[in-house]
Scaffold this active site. Structure first.
Site, short mmCIF file in Angstrom:
data_model
loop_
_atom_site.label_atom_id
_atom_site.label_comp_id
_atom_site.label_asym_id
_atom_site.label_seq_id
_atom_site.Cartn_x
_atom_site.Cartn_y
_atom_site.Cartn_z
N LYS A 57 41.21 55.23 33.36
CA LYS A 57 40.21 54.32 32.80
C LYS A 57 39.30 53.78 33.91
O LYS A 57 38.08 53.80 33.78
CB LYS A 57 40.91 53.14 32.11
CG LYS A 57 40.00 51.97 31.79
CD LYS A 57 40.74 50.82 31.15
CE LYS A 57 41.24 49.75 32.08
NZ LYS A 57 40.26 48.78 32.56
N ASN A 58 39.93 53.30 34.99
CA ASN A 58 39.11 52.60 35.99
C ASN A 58 38.28 53.55 36.85
O ASN A 58 37.43 53.12 37.61
CB ASN A 58 40.00 51.69 36.85
CG ASN A 58 40.49 50.49 36.03
OD1 ASN A 58 39.97 50.22 34.94
ND2 ASN A 58 41.50 49.80 36.53
N CYS B 191 38.99 41.43 30.33
CA CYS B 191 40.24 40.70 30.12
C CYS B 191 40.19 39.34 30.83
O CYS B 191 39.60 39.21 31.90
CB CYS B 191 41.42 41.49 30.67
SG CYS B 191 41.99 42.78 29.59
N ARG C 270 36.69 35.71 37.99
CA ARG C 270 36.40 37.08 38.44
C ARG C 270 35.03 37.09 39.12
O ARG C 270 34.04 37.56 38.57
CB ARG C 270 36.47 38.05 37.26
CG ARG C 270 37.87 38.07 36.64
CD ARG C 270 38.06 39.14 35.60
NE ARG C 270 38.20 40.47 36.18
CZ ARG C 270 38.65 41.54 35.50
NH1 ARG C 270 39.00 41.40 34.24
NH2 ARG C 270 38.74 42.70 36.06
N ASP D 162 48.03 45.89 38.15
CA ASP D 162 47.95 46.42 36.78
C ASP D 162 49.30 46.95 36.27
O ASP D 162 49.40 47.36 35.12
CB ASP D 162 46.88 47.51 36.69
CG ASP D 162 45.48 46.96 36.94
OD1 ASP D 162 45.31 45.72 36.89
OD2 ASP D 162 44.55 47.76 37.21
N ARG E 180 41.77 49.02 24.65
CA ARG E 180 40.76 49.14 25.71
C ARG E 180 41.18 50.18 26.76
O ARG E 180 40.32 50.80 27.37
CB ARG E 180 40.59 47.78 26.43
CG ARG E 180 39.82 46.75 25.63
CD ARG E 180 39.50 45.56 26.47
NE ARG E 180 39.09 46.02 27.80
CZ ARG E 180 39.23 45.34 28.91
NH1 ARG E 180 39.76 44.16 28.89
NH2 ARG E 180 38.83 45.84 30.06
N1 EPU Z 1 36.91 39.32 44.21
C1 EPU Z 1 36.12 38.38 44.83
N2 EPU Z 1 34.77 38.63 44.93
C2 EPU Z 1 34.21 39.76 44.44
C3 EPU Z 1 35.01 40.71 43.79
C4 EPU Z 1 36.37 40.46 43.70
O1 EPU Z 1 36.61 37.35 45.29
O2 EPU Z 1 32.99 39.93 44.56
C5 EPU Z 1 38.36 39.07 44.11
C6 EPU Z 1 38.86 38.97 42.68
O3 EPU Z 1 38.75 37.67 42.19
C7 EPU Z 1 40.28 39.45 42.80
C8 EPU Z 1 40.22 40.47 43.92
O4 EPU Z 1 39.02 40.22 44.63
O5 EPU Z 1 41.11 38.39 43.22
C9 EPU Z 1 40.22 41.92 43.48
O6 EPU Z 1 39.20 42.13 42.51
P1 EPU Z 1 38.52 43.57 42.29
O7 EPU Z 1 37.07 43.44 42.51
O8 EPU Z 1 39.29 44.58 43.05
O9 EPU Z 1 38.79 43.78 40.74
P2 EPU Z 1 37.82 44.41 39.67
O10 EPU Z 1 37.00 45.48 40.29
O11 EPU Z 1 37.14 43.35 38.91
C10 EPU Z 1 39.41 46.35 39.00
C11 EPU Z 1 40.05 46.84 37.73
C12 EPU Z 1 41.16 45.90 37.31
C13 EPU Z 1 42.19 45.80 38.45
C14 EPU Z 1 41.50 45.37 39.75
C15 EPU Z 1 42.43 45.38 40.95
C16 EPU Z 1 38.18 47.91 36.64
C17 EPU Z 1 37.21 47.90 35.53
N3 EPU Z 1 39.02 46.88 36.70
O12 EPU Z 1 38.87 45.08 38.70
O13 EPU Z 1 41.77 46.53 36.20
O14 EPU Z 1 43.17 44.85 38.12
O15 EPU Z 1 40.41 46.29 40.03
O16 EPU Z 1 42.99 46.63 41.13
O17 EPU Z 1 38.23 48.85 37.42
C18 EPU Z 1 43.08 46.67 34.29
O18 EPU Z 1 42.84 47.88 34.28
O19 EPU Z 1 43.95 46.14 33.55
C19 EPU Z 1 42.34 45.81 35.20
C20 EPU Z 1 42.27 44.49 35.06
#
Ligand code: EPU
Length: 420
Positions: free
Chosen positions: A22-23, A117, A122, A307, A399
Site C-alpha cells: 500500500k505505502n 488515520c 502528523r 505499522d 483502506r
Molecule cells: N514527522 C515530522 N515532520 C514531518 C513528517 C513526519 O515530525 O514533516 C514525524 C511524524 O510525526 C512521525 C514521524 O516523523 O512521528 C514519522 O512520520 P512519517 O513521515 O515517516 O510518516 P508518514 O509518511 O506520514 C508513512 C505511512 C504510515 C507509517 C509511517 C511510518 C504512508 C501513506 N503512511 O506515514 O503508514 O506508519 O510512514 O512508517 O506511507 C499505515 O500504513 O498504517 C500507516 C500509518
C-alpha cells in the site's frame, strides 16, 4: 453498516499470498505524473486507499484502466490541472505525494492538507523545508498546501526527523530539478527503495535509496512509457506472521521479501515461536506454545515497524509474563488497547508506553477499529479469542488490506462480513 463477525478458537493453518505494498503504490501512482506518459503497474493492491488516489488522479486528467484485479495502466499525458480536489485530498494521508509530483512536473501544486488515520499529530514541516530548499514557495492555509516555483534547483537537505513521506516527496520534487539533490537522514523503508526503483526504471537518476544518504541527479524528462511491479507488502506479510503466533497456528506466507521482515522475525523467535525462511520470498511461521513476554520499541526501518505494533500487541496480551511496548513514531497508536481490554486483555497505555500483563485467554466482544492496523489487530485477536467477536469501523481495514476476511477464511478462520 458492515461488521466482521469472527468465532474464535481456530489455529490458522495453510498458505497465504501477499499483495503489493500500500505505502509504495500510494506513492508510485502520483509519481507517474512526472512521466507525462503511459505506465503499466502490476501487483497493485486493490484497496480503498488506491481507489481514492486513482480517483484524485482522474480528476486531474489522468486516464486509468484496471486491466486485471491487481494490474492497471495509467496515462498522465493529459493532466490539465495542478489543483487537486481539496475535499478528496484532505481525507487521504498520501495525498501529500501529489505536492511533490505536481511541483516537480508543473512547478505548481495545490492540495488539501492530508487526512488519513488518526494517529496523533502528523506534521509535514520536513516536506515543506525540503520543497523550500529546492526553491519553492510554500503556503499552508485554509486547509490546503500550495507550492510554487519558477524553477527547482537541487540542494542538500538534512531531514531532522526520519520521515517516509518527506523522503519520498523530496525524491518526487527533485527528479526533474536542475542539478543534484542530496537527502541526508532519509527513511530507508522498502517502499522508499521501491519508489526509487520505479522512478529509475522510467529514466530518473536516484542513487542510495535504502541507505543514509540519497543522491538525485536531476534529469530533463522521464520516459513516456514504463512497466513496473509493486514490491510485496511487508506489513501485510507481518500481519499474517503474527496471526500464526497469536492463533498457535502454522502459516506459510508467499510472495513476501523475507529480508524486509527481519526485525519481526527476530522478535517472533525471541518469543519462542518458529520461523523458517524458505527461499527469501516465502516464510513459514508456527507456534505450539504460549509466547514469552518481550519488550519492543518501534523505530524507522530497519527497526520494528510501527505499522505492526498493534498486531504484536495482540500477541503480547496473551504472552507468558509482562511485556512493554514503546511507540516512538505515532503518539496515538495505542487506542486499540482499550478495545483489547474489552476482550479481557490487561493493558495499561499511557503516552508512548503500554504495559501488557499477559492473560491466558481473550474473549469475544463487540470492538471498534480505531485505525487501519488496529483493525487488523482486532481480527487477529478475534481469531485467537474464545467466543464471538464483532468488529466495527471496517472502512479503516479496507483502506489497507485486500480480501482480508477471505485470506483468513482460507487459513481456517470462522470469519464473515455481514451487513447490519
Ligand atoms: N514527522 C515530522 N515532520 C514531518 C513528517 C513526519 O515530525 O514533516 C514525524 C511524524 O510525526 C512521525 C514521524 O516523523 O512521528 C514519522 O512520520 P512519517 O513521515 O515517516 O510518516 P508518514 O509518511 O506520514 C508513512 C505511512 C504510515 C507509517 C509511517 C511510518 C504512508 C501513506 N503512511 O506515514 O503508514 O506508519 O510512514 O512508517 O506511507 C499505515 O500504513 O498504517 C500507516 C500509518
Amino acid at each position: 453498516m458492515e461488521k466482521i463477525v469472527v468465532t474464535g478458537g481456530t489455529k490458522l493453518k495453510g498458505e497465504v499470498t501477499i499483495g503489493g505494498a500500500k505505502n509504495s503504490a500510494t506513492a508510485i501512482l502520483p509519481a507517474t505524473i512526472l512521466m507525462s506518459g503511459k505506465c503499466t503497474l502490476e501487483n497493485v493492491p486493490n484497496i480503498s486507499d488506491i481507489k481514492i488516489i486513482c480517483n484524485i488522479l482522474e480528476s486531474l486528467g489522468a486516464k486509468i484502466d484496471w486491466i486485471e484485479q491487481n494490474k492497471l495502466t495509467i496515462d498522465t499525458s493529459n493532466i490539465s490541472s495542478s489543483n487537486a480536489p481539496l475535499d478528496k485530498t484532505s481525507k487521504f494521508r498520501a495525498s501529500y505525494y501529489l505536492v511533490g509530483a505536481l511541483l516537480g512536473k508543473y512547478h505548481s501544486a495545490e492540495v488539501g492538507l492530508p487526512g488519513g488515520c488518526n494517529l496523533g499529530a502528523r506534521p509535514i514541516d520536513q516536506h515543506i523545508k525540503g520543497f523550500e530548499a529546492l526553491g519553492a514557495t510554500v503556503e499552508v492555509e485554509q486547509g490546503k498546501i500550495s507550492a510554487k516555483a519558477k524553477k527547482l534547483v537541487g540542494n542538500s537537505i538534512y531531514l531532522d526527523v526520519v520521515s517516509v513521506g518527506a523522503t519520498i516527496n523530496l525524491m518526487l520534487a527533485s527528479v526533474l530539478a536542475e542539478g543534484t539533490t542530496i537527502i541526508d537522514n532519509p527513511a530507508k523503508e522498502p517502499h522508499i527503495v521501491d519508489v526509487a526503483n520505479f522512478l529509475n526504471s522510467v529514466g530518473a537518476d536516484i542513487r542510495g535509496a535504502g541507505t543514509d544518504s540519497i543522491k538525485i541527479n536531476g534529469v530533463k524528462e522521464l520516459k513516456k512509457e514504463g512497466t513496473y511491479s509493486i514490491v510485496p507488502d511487508q506489513i501485510e506479510a507481518g500481519t499474517f506472521m503474527l496471526s500464526a503466533v497469536a492463533s498457535k497456528g502454522d502459516i506459510t506466507i508467499k510472495n513476501c521479501i523475507t529480508k524486509h521482515l527481519e526485525s519481526l522475525t527476530a522478535k517472533i523467535v525471541e518469543m519462542g515461536a518458529n520461523v523458517e525462511d524458505i527461499d527469501g520470498e516465502t516464510i513459514r511461521v508456527w507456534c505450539n506454545s504460549r509466547p514469552n513476554k518481550l519488550n519492543i520499541k518501534t523505530l524507522p526501518h530497519p527497526g520494528f515497524p510501527t505499522d505492526l505494533q498493534p498486531q504484536m500487541g495482540v500477541v503480547l496480551s496473551t504472552a507468558n509474563g509482562t511485556s512493554i511496548i514503546n511507540e516512538s513514531i505515532w503518539e496515538s497508536r495505542f487506542q486499540y488497547t482499550a478495545e483489547l481490554n474489552k476482550m479481557g486483555a490487561k493493558i495499561t497505555a499511557q503516552g508512548k508506553t503500554a504495559v501488557f500483563e499477559g492473560v491466558k485467554k481473550l474473549y469475544g466482544s463487540p470492538v471498534y477499529s480505531t485505525d487501519l492496523r488496529a483493525g487488523a489487530a482486532l481480527i487477529i485477536a478475534a481469531i485467537a479469542a474464545e467466543g464471538t467477536t464483532e468488529i466495527y469501523n471496517l472502512e479503516y481495514i479496507d483502506r489497507g488490506y485486500e480480501n482480508i476476511e477471505e485470506k483468513f477464511r482460507k487459513l481456517g478462520a470462522n470469519i464473515k462480513r455481514v451487513k447490519e
